[in-house]
Design an enzyme around this catalytic site. Structure first.
Site, mmCIF file in Angstrom:
data_model
loop_
_atom_site.group_PDB
_atom_site.id
_atom_site.type_symbol
_atom_site.label_atom_id
_atom_site.label_comp_id
_atom_site.label_asym_id
_atom_site.label_seq_id
_atom_site.Cartn_x
_atom_site.Cartn_y
_atom_site.Cartn_z
ATOM 1 N N GLN A 1 3.288 -0.188 -5.430
ATOM 2 C CA GLN A 1 2.740 -1.375 -4.922
ATOM 3 C C GLN A 1 3.684 -2.377 -5.115
ATOM 4 O OE1 GLN A 1 0.648 0.438 -6.764
ATOM 5 N NE2 GLN A 1 -1.291 0.158 -6.246
ATOM 6 N N ASP B 1 -8.660 -6.867 -11.539
ATOM 7 C CA ASP B 1 -9.690 -6.074 -10.644
ATOM 8 C C ASP B 1 -11.231 -6.472 -11.281
ATOM 9 O OD1 ASP B 1 -8.858 -4.223 -8.290
ATOM 10 O OD2 ASP B 1 -7.339 -4.634 -9.933
#
EC number: 5.3.1.23
Length: 358
Positions: A204, A245
């Site tokens: 990513q 997260d």
């Protein structure tokens, strides 16, 4: 409210009565948008990482509920609410760690419970989903300002920052969490360069963060994840800035695998460590990070790159998607409701009682 369309980069759009997602698996080599008109497709896109990043997953799921309501009403006008609840359960099961997903679905459940008879329920639900999208973008801009203010306050001698995974417009409703802080700090001339870890096994950092930052003309150096220690040892880094997260009541943070390693390295080298995340990322029902469910994915992501196998056959693979960084390794958590330095149970509880600043 800030409009999601004001961003130079976007990954989630509602247009032509459909949800459109930029397929992040193909970036930066291809920019392909996928149209979604049924819930199964939305679930698959969350599960298969067409869309990723905790806030973006939540926003996508909210639009998924709109699609569910429209389709279920056409299918069964009498029992459509019960069928939509089944679709919400399917969306909730798509990925287990990002708490923003469950928060957004709870918001949509509340919207379902308060539907009025004088307006099309799909219109009402779409308004709620767009509100979630716009609120996330506004929160990111607020976090950007607060995080940049923290960087200015400490005035560290080095002017390089490290970031991990992707926390920008692609992972959120726009602007970004950690990348929002970095964008704001760059605009204020507080940093000189961003070092983006490649972020194995999904790359990513290499594919997404480097792409976003170069689009904004922010000086960016891509590095292998294992280079971070050497950069800190050389005195080139002032801050590590990451997203999250899930954050527990005591300030422990679950984020992309490799975040914990960076926190340990930062503590050893006197580099400050910042987490930027909206309050929708907090799970106050979990007392500490040991209780966070950690998603594990298949071995093919580790042993192969774009279908080309690099590892020997039959080798065992351990592929957790996230790790947990203890609160004692974190210098500050930046949210749209304010900043908590040296996070603790008391500090997090006080933060969550505040109204949003944006």
């Amino acid at each position: 409210m800030v409009s999601p369309q004001e961003n130079s980069v976007s990954a989630i759009e509602w247009r032509d009565d459909s949800l459109w997602l930029l397929d992040q698996r193909l970036l930066p080599l291809e920019e392909v948008w996928l149209q979604h008109q049924d819930v199964d497709a939305v679930v698959a896109s969350i599960r298969d990482m067409v869309v990723r990043g905790a806030p973006a997953i939540g926003i996508t799921a909210a639009y998924g509920v709109v699609i569910a309501a429209r389709n279920r009403r056409n299918e069964d006008a009498y029992h459509w609410l019960d069928l939509v609840q089944q679709d919400i359960d399917a969306l909730a099961a798509s990925r287990p760690t990002a708490v923003n997903l469950f928060w957004a679905l709870d918001q949509m459940r509340r919207a379902l419970a308060r539907l009025s008879d004088d307006e099309d329920p799909v219109v009402q639900l779409l308004r709620e989903a767009k509100s979630i999208h716009e609120a996330d973008l506004a929160a990111n801009h607020t976090m950007g300002k607060l995080g940049a203010g923290l960087i200015a306050q400490y005035n560290m001698p080095a002017r390089g920052v490290i970031t991990h995974c992707n926390t920008g417009s692609l992972a959120t409703g726009g602007y970004g969490t950690a990348l929002g802080v970095i964008r704001s700090a760059w605009e204020q001339k507080l940093i000189d360069r961003v070092f983006a870890g490649e972020t194995r096994p999904w790359w990513q950092g290499a594919r997404l963060t480097a792409w976003e930052l170069t689009k904004d003309a922010i000086p960016t150096t891509l590095m292998a994840d294992s280079v971070a220690a050497s950069l800190m040892q050389q005195g080139s880094i002032s801050w590590v800035i990451v997203g999250a997260d899930r954050i527990t009541a005591n300030g422990d943070v679950a984020n992309k695998i490799g975040t914990y390693s960076l926190a340990v390295l930062a503590k050893h080298h006197g580099v400050r460590f910042m987490v930027a995340a909206p309050t929708t990322t907090f799970d106050m029902e979990l007392s500490n990070g040991r209780d966070i469910p950690i998603e594990e994915r298949g071995p093919e992501e580790v042993v192969a790159v774009k279908g080309h196998r690099l590892a020997p056959e039959n080798v065992d693979v351990y592929n957790p998607v996230f790790d947990v960084t203890p609160a004692e390794l974190i210098d500050a958590i930046v949210t749209e409701q304010g900043v908590v330095e040296r996070p603790s149970l008391a500090g997090i509880a006080q933060l969550m009682e505040k109204p949003a600043l944006h």
